[in-house]
Scaffold this motif. Sequence first.
Motif, PDB file in Angstrom:
ATOM      1  N   TYR A  45      42.054  44.510  32.978  1.00  0.00           N
ATOM      2  CA  TYR A  45      41.930  45.606  33.922  1.00  0.00           C
ATOM      3  C   TYR A  45      40.717  46.498  33.610  1.00  0.00           C
ATOM      4  CZ  TYR A  45      46.709  44.260  35.095  1.00  0.00           C
ATOM      5  OH  TYR A  45      47.814  43.568  35.467  1.00  0.00           O
ATOM      6  N   PRO A  46      39.500  45.956  33.697  1.00  0.00           N
ATOM      7  CA  PRO A  46      38.316  46.773  33.374  1.00  0.00           C
ATOM      8  C   PRO A  46      38.102  47.875  34.398  1.00  0.00           C
ATOM      9  CG  PRO A  46      37.645  44.696  34.359  1.00  0.00           C
ATOM     10  CD  PRO A  46      39.126  44.601  34.141  1.00  0.00           C
ATOM     11  N   GLU A  47      37.901  49.099  33.923  1.00  0.00           N
ATOM     12  CA  GLU A  47      37.611  50.241  34.788  1.00  0.00           C
ATOM     13  C   GLU A  47      36.118  50.336  35.056  1.00  0.00           C
ATOM     14  OE1 GLU A  47      39.163  52.653  36.324  1.00  0.00           O
ATOM     15  OE2 GLU A  47      41.245  52.506  35.694  1.00  0.00           O
ATOM     16  N   GLY A  48      35.345  50.423  33.964  1.00  0.00           N
ATOM     17  CA  GLY A  48      33.906  50.563  34.091  1.00  0.00           C
ATOM     18  C   GLY A  48      33.248  49.989  32.870  1.00  0.00           C
ATOM     19  N   VAL A  49      33.121  50.804  31.829  1.00  0.00           N
ATOM     20  CA  VAL A  49      32.474  50.372  30.601  1.00  0.00           C
ATOM     21  C   VAL A  49      33.432  50.603  29.446  1.00  0.00           C
ATOM     22  CG1 VAL A  49      30.526  50.720  29.064  1.00  0.00           C
ATOM     23  CG2 VAL A  49      30.221  50.969  31.524  1.00  0.00           C
ATOM     24  N   LEU A  50      33.568  49.642  28.553  1.00  0.00           N
ATOM     25  CA  LEU A  50      34.453  49.767  27.397  1.00  0.00           C
ATOM     26  C   LEU A  50      33.618  49.703  26.130  1.00  0.00           C
ATOM     27  CD1 LEU A  50      37.331  49.838  26.199  1.00  0.00           C
ATOM     28  CD2 LEU A  50      37.319  47.356  26.252  1.00  0.00           C
ATOM     29  N   ILE A  51      33.691  50.757  25.317  1.00  0.00           N
ATOM     30  CA  ILE A  51      32.953  50.806  24.058  1.00  0.00           C
ATOM     31  C   ILE A  51      33.932  51.167  22.959  1.00  0.00           C
ATOM     32  CG2 ILE A  51      31.126  51.969  22.772  1.00  0.00           C
ATOM     33  CD1 ILE A  51      29.748  52.504  25.398  1.00  0.00           C
ATOM     34  N   THR A  52      33.921  50.425  21.875  1.00  0.00           N
ATOM     35  CA  THR A  52      34.855  50.669  20.778  1.00  0.00           C
ATOM     36  C   THR A  52      34.166  51.428  19.656  1.00  0.00           C
ATOM     37  OG1 THR A  52      36.031  48.641  21.305  1.00  0.00           O
ATOM     38  CG2 THR A  52      36.408  49.583  19.142  1.00  0.00           C
ATOM     39  N   ILE A  53      34.768  52.535  19.244  1.00  0.00           N
ATOM     40  CA  ILE A  53      34.296  53.277  18.078  1.00  0.00           C
ATOM     41  C   ILE A  53      35.489  53.471  17.156  1.00  0.00           C
ATOM     42  CG2 ILE A  53      32.483  54.425  19.378  1.00  0.00           C
ATOM     43  CD1 ILE A  53      34.208  56.887  19.494  1.00  0.00           C
ATOM     44  N   ASN A  54      35.220  54.036  16.003  1.00  0.00           N
ATOM     45  CA  ASN A  54      36.279  54.157  14.994  1.00  0.00           C
ATOM     46  C   ASN A  54      37.173  55.373  15.226  1.00  0.00           C
ATOM     47  OD1 ASN A  54      35.365  51.869  13.641  1.00  0.00           O
ATOM     48  ND2 ASN A  54      33.811  53.064  12.554  1.00  0.00           N
ATOM     49  N   GLU A  55      37.498  55.622  16.489  1.00  0.00           N
ATOM     50  CA  GLU A  55      38.418  56.702  16.828  1.00  0.00           C
ATOM     51  C   GLU A  55      39.300  56.224  17.976  1.00  0.00           C
ATOM     52  OE1 GLU A  55      37.205  59.376  13.955  1.00  0.00           O
ATOM     53  OE2 GLU A  55      38.820  59.675  15.408  1.00  0.00           O
ATOM     54  N   TYR A  59      38.677  44.887  38.694  1.00  0.00           N
ATOM     55  CA  TYR A  59      39.833  45.362  37.927  1.00  0.00           C
ATOM     56  C   TYR A  59      40.970  44.343  37.856  1.00  0.00           C
ATOM     57  CZ  TYR A  59      43.482  48.695  36.481  1.00  0.00           C
ATOM     58  OH  TYR A  59      44.482  49.345  35.819  1.00  0.00           O
ATOM     59  N   ASN A  60      41.489  43.874  38.993  1.00  0.00           N
ATOM     60  CA  ASN A  60      42.655  42.987  38.989  1.00  0.00           C
ATOM     61  C   ASN A  60      42.302  41.528  38.697  1.00  0.00           C
ATOM     62  OD1 ASN A  60      44.460  44.999  39.375  1.00  0.00           O
ATOM     63  ND2 ASN A  60      45.072  44.448  41.448  1.00  0.00           N
ATOM     64  N   ASN A  61      41.005  41.191  38.691  1.00  0.00           N
ATOM     65  CA  ASN A  61      40.586  39.847  38.272  1.00  0.00           C
ATOM     66  C   ASN A  61      40.189  39.829  36.795  1.00  0.00           C
ATOM     67  OD1 ASN A  61      40.945  38.203  40.577  1.00  0.00           O
ATOM     68  ND2 ASN A  61      39.101  39.075  41.513  1.00  0.00           N
ATOM     69  N   HIS A  62      40.259  41.001  36.154  1.00  0.00           N
ATOM     70  CA  HIS A  62      39.990  41.120  34.719  1.00  0.00           C
ATOM     71  C   HIS A  62      38.612  40.564  34.351  1.00  0.00           C
ATOM     72  CE1 HIS A  62      44.308  41.817  34.722  1.00  0.00           C
ATOM     73  NE2 HIS A  62      44.503  40.596  35.223  1.00  0.00           N
ATOM     74  N   CYS A  63      37.589  40.912  35.153  1.00  0.00           N
ATOM     75  CA  CYS A  63      36.248  40.365  34.878  1.00  0.00           C
ATOM     76  C   CYS A  63      35.176  41.314  35.396  1.00  0.00           C
ATOM     77  CB  CYS A  63      36.087  38.983  35.518  1.00  0.00           C
ATOM     78  SG  CYS A  63      36.065  39.023  37.326  1.00  0.00           S
ATOM     79  N   ILE A  64      33.958  40.996  35.015  1.00  0.00           N
ATOM     80  CA  ILE A  64      32.772  41.694  35.514  1.00  0.00           C
ATOM     81  C   ILE A  64      32.017  40.725  36.405  1.00  0.00           C
ATOM     82  CG2 ILE A  64      30.633  42.879  34.914  1.00  0.00           C
ATOM     83  CD1 ILE A  64      33.119  44.356  33.985  1.00  0.00           C
ATOM     84  N   LYS A  65      31.647  41.173  37.628  1.00  0.00           N
ATOM     85  CA  LYS A  65      30.913  40.306  38.545  1.00  0.00           C
ATOM     86  C   LYS A  65      29.546  40.907  38.849  1.00  0.00           C
ATOM     87  CE  LYS A  65      34.853  38.026  40.715  1.00  0.00           C
ATOM     88  NZ  LYS A  65      35.671  37.818  41.937  1.00  0.00           N
TER      89      LYS A  65
END
Length: 657
Positions: A433-443, A647-653
């Motif tokens: 379910y991607p919204e926009g941009v996902l970035i992982t940090i240590n928080e 979002y519902n296809n769980h991908c970026i196009k």
Amino acid sequence: MATAESKILEEIDDSFLVCTVCSERYRNAKILPCLHSFCEQCIHKLVQKSGGKNIPCPVCRRVHDLPEGASSVQSNVFLNELVVLLGKQKDKKTNEVQTCEGCQRDPMTTHCIDCAIGLCDGCISTHKRLPSTKSHNLMSLQTYQAAKLADIATVQPPVYCSHHPGNQLELHCDTCDIPICVACTALNHKLTEHNCRYLKDAASQYATDLIKIRKTGEALLHEMNNVFSERKQNLHAQLKELEIAESDMKHARDFATHLMNYGNAAQLMSAKKGMMSQIDELLKLKTKQHPAEDDYMEFQSNDDFCETKTLGEILHNKYILEMKDVSTYHRTGDDVSITMATTDGNVVDFVALKQKIQSKMKSPFNTIEEVEVTDNKDGTCSLTYQAKVEGVHELSVLVNNKSVQGSPVKINVIPKRRLMGNYSGSGSSQFNYPEGVLITINEPFCPYFAAESQDGNYFITDGSNKQVVVCNNNFELIRCFGSEELTYPVGISISPVNGRVYVVDWSSHCIRIYKQDGGYIKSFGSRGDGDCRFKSPYGITIDSKGNVIVADKNNHCIQVLTGEGEFLFKFGSQGKSDGQLQCPLGVATDTDGYVYVSDTGNNSVQKYDSHGQFVCRIDSPGDGLRVPRGICVTNDKPFGKIVVADYNNHCIKIFAQ
């Protein structure tokens, strides 16, 4: 007898130092980008007359944009120094003994180059003791007069840095293309980042370039005069031919008229054979109604002028042909077709001419591709080429080894409007379910949307923790802010105009504005369906003018406001037709002002112009979008690619528009 100095003075004063607006000697001359100069007060009047943001040059009529008003017009240092120097010289007495310009009493013996004044021995002593003038360049009056006659530029006053008034301009920054002082290299023109050299060396090279340009111009003018002479001789020859033909026709007409009016039957019949023969010859007579060769002349400028110092070339061709119907853009796989015809509409036999036409298409990879030439049977021909790769192609057409008008022509080939890629990840890297941009940090936080600042930091909305998270490009946490005002932040954007951070507060139905250091500025908007009133706003973007564009989800529209939150206009209405929206969530804009909207209810991506007029749908129903949300546009030229979080296809196009 007039001296060489006085002659130069008169010539410069008459043709070089007079403002064409007020017809007086320059007073603080300002120079426009077209190199025409005017008095400062004349510049202000012209700018004020045009509305304050541009100025039309009174000489060449070119209009120059002035975002910062008349104050942004640069001073013409060269003209201003000449006005001061030559003005002083013209006002001096012509006798041998000149009065000191300091005390106005004793004879002048020395000239101060920096102050551009003559001084007596007593004033020189005072001049040397003062802190502001003790380092000035002093020269005996005889030496100064001799140097001025030899080269007036060597005795002109030095020019000082506008940022460091006590420092002379001694260097030239090639990176910024401006003269600077030594102190500038420690601040805005660091030697580790900018290419700098001595001002004299840069001026010497520029003077050499100007000499090359002048010689090239003289050669082009000589070539043009030769072509003109040839055309003139050709036209004179045709004129003579027409005069002879006219004389023969008049003679035959007059002879026949007199014979019929005054001759008898025997005379008429005896002249019949000769008359009929002459009439046949006159009917067969063909004169050239156009110049035999090179009907037109034109100057083609050189795009690589700065590199080659070549102005261009004179083009002329015996066929007055030009390329017409040249489209700006074509798509890959389509036939690129360009029509070639005469400029005056005259019919040309392209079947006979085809062997003399040389056409070639240069691809973006500098390979030469085949171009098909087809006679359209209507006095025109078509040049057809199938574009296989995207990028800028260049079509060149020669007839008898001469370029036709409009050649070469640049053609932009863009991708077909289609889905280019579908990225869902693999294994543990799959999207969920991607919204926009996902970035992982240590928080621990819940990211929704992100924006990047000019210094490369990421600003990410954290919906669950009611804050904005800021991290660097290594995803290390820098700061968090907004928790005191935000209730559920989603969309975020940073203005390219004022650098402020705009955050959509979804549950509060408003837009909140922050400084990049986290300082809260203000909010605008409230719940409702009127102007600057929102119902669950979601996405946000800011165009190049600083206008705020908001996806107003439950009002099914896009609202456009100023950076201060003043309503400008809105577009879209609830529905399923082109230009209608159903719960829009994502919005983006490109550098040309086009707006792209991800419409979740209609599962589509739509494109609008800067006024909110519907342009086209980017995706197609077969692409299978399901609740598209976050959206952005790449900076590819001429058209950027559209990246959408499906979002519902769980991908970026990714789409080509």
